[in-house]
Design an enzyme around this catalytic site. Structure first.
Site, PDB file in Angstrom:
ATOM      1  N   LEU A  43       0.412  -1.343   0.116  1.00  0.00           N
ATOM      2  CA  LEU A  43       0.118   0.141   0.164  1.00  0.00           C
ATOM      3  C   LEU A  43       0.971   1.258  -0.085  1.00  0.00           C
ATOM      4  O   LEU A  43       2.097   1.102   0.764  1.00  0.00           O
ATOM      5  CB  LEU A  43      -1.156  -0.130   1.308  1.00  0.00           C
ATOM      6  CG  LEU A  43      -2.179   1.053   1.367  1.00  0.00           C
ATOM      7  CD1 LEU A  43      -3.163   0.370   0.426  1.00  0.00           C
ATOM      8  CD2 LEU A  43      -2.642   0.998   2.173  1.00  0.00           C
ATOM      9  N   ASP A  44       0.984   2.184  -0.670  1.00  0.00           N
ATOM     10  CA  ASP A  44       1.879   3.467  -1.486  1.00  0.00           C
ATOM     11  C   ASP A  44       1.865   3.983   0.282  1.00  0.00           C
ATOM     12  O   ASP A  44       0.309   3.790   1.383  1.00  0.00           O
ATOM     13  CB  ASP A  44       0.908   4.289  -2.219  1.00  0.00           C
ATOM     14  CG  ASP A  44       1.513   4.091  -3.341  1.00  0.00           C
ATOM     15  OD1 ASP A  44       1.437   2.739  -3.720  1.00  0.00           O
ATOM     16  OD2 ASP A  44       0.787   4.042  -4.438  1.00  0.00           O
ATOM     17  N   ALA A  45       2.679   4.818   0.562  1.00  0.00           N
ATOM     18  CA  ALA A  45       2.939   5.133   1.488  1.00  0.00           C
ATOM     19  C   ALA A  45       1.688   6.455   2.181  1.00  0.00           C
ATOM     20  O   ALA A  45       1.233   7.019   3.027  1.00  0.00           O
ATOM     21  CB  ALA A  45       4.201   6.023   1.608  1.00  0.00           C
TER      22      ALA A  45
END
Length: 202
Positions: A43-45
């Site tokens: 999951l992207d930052a």
């Protein structure tokens, strides 16, 4: 015994244990000290919500590269998407049918417009807050996709004229965020039914 950890990943946390010298983002090492854990689906930052971790390699593979179970239907990933603007029927239809991105046409998706009181859980304040413009309203979508192109949801909504302001993953592989507070996690034991759902029947 197979377990999965459900973690409500905050904004600004990398889906990895190693710190990156190129930014100031926190990592999973700030929340977990079990070195056997591996992330099952990144999951992207700058995205929030459900992140799965497990030390079971078979479970990790089943989540990240799901076999064709349930009559060949892939298991979806569902996101709560706050967008700039109010989605109209044409935009929703385009998202549902699939949109043409630079790396190809996306698979058909499931999408619906949500009123604020239809969100499946009370949302926490994001830090930092989303950008707001007094002259432009925002709205929420629930979007389920069945593939994993890079930053796919953000690119899909932008493509139809609905820039993404906030992205929260609600469910993946049959697991839901539920009422889990931001930054909290829970360990789930995988019973026989859940293993069958993942294509790992014993």
């Amino acid at each position: 015994m197979s377990d999965v950890i459900l973690f409500n990943k905050p904004y600004g946390v990398l889906s990895q244990f190693r710190h990156d010298d190129n930014n100031n983002f926190a990592t999973l090492a700030d929340y977990f000290n079990d070195k056997s854990l591996r992330v099952a689906g990144r999951l992207d930052a700058t995205s929030e919500g459900l992140l799965l971790l497990t030390s079971d390699g078979r479970v990790n593979r089943a989540i990240t590269h799901p076999p064709k179970v349930n009559n060949g239907n892939k298991q979806g990933k569902t996101y709560l998407v706050q967008v700039e603007g109010i989605a109209n029927d044409d935009q929703l239809s385009e998202l549902a049918q699939g949109v043409l991105l630079k790396d190809g046409l996306t698979l058909p998706a499931m999408v619906r417009y949500l009123e604020d009181n239809e969100l499946p859980m009370p949302l926490w304040p994001r830090n930092p807050p989303i950008r707001e413009r007094k002259s432009v309203p925002t709205s929420w979508l629930m979007l389920t996709i069945f593939e994993g192109k890079n930053r796919q949801v953000r690119r899909m909504t932008a493509h139809v004229g609905l820039p993404c302001l906030r992205l929260i993953r609600w469910s993946v592989a049959g697991f839901e965020l539920g009422q889990l507070e931001v930054g909290a996690f829970v360990r789930v034991h995988l019973n026989a039914a859940r293993l069958r759902q993942l294509g790992l029947a014993r």
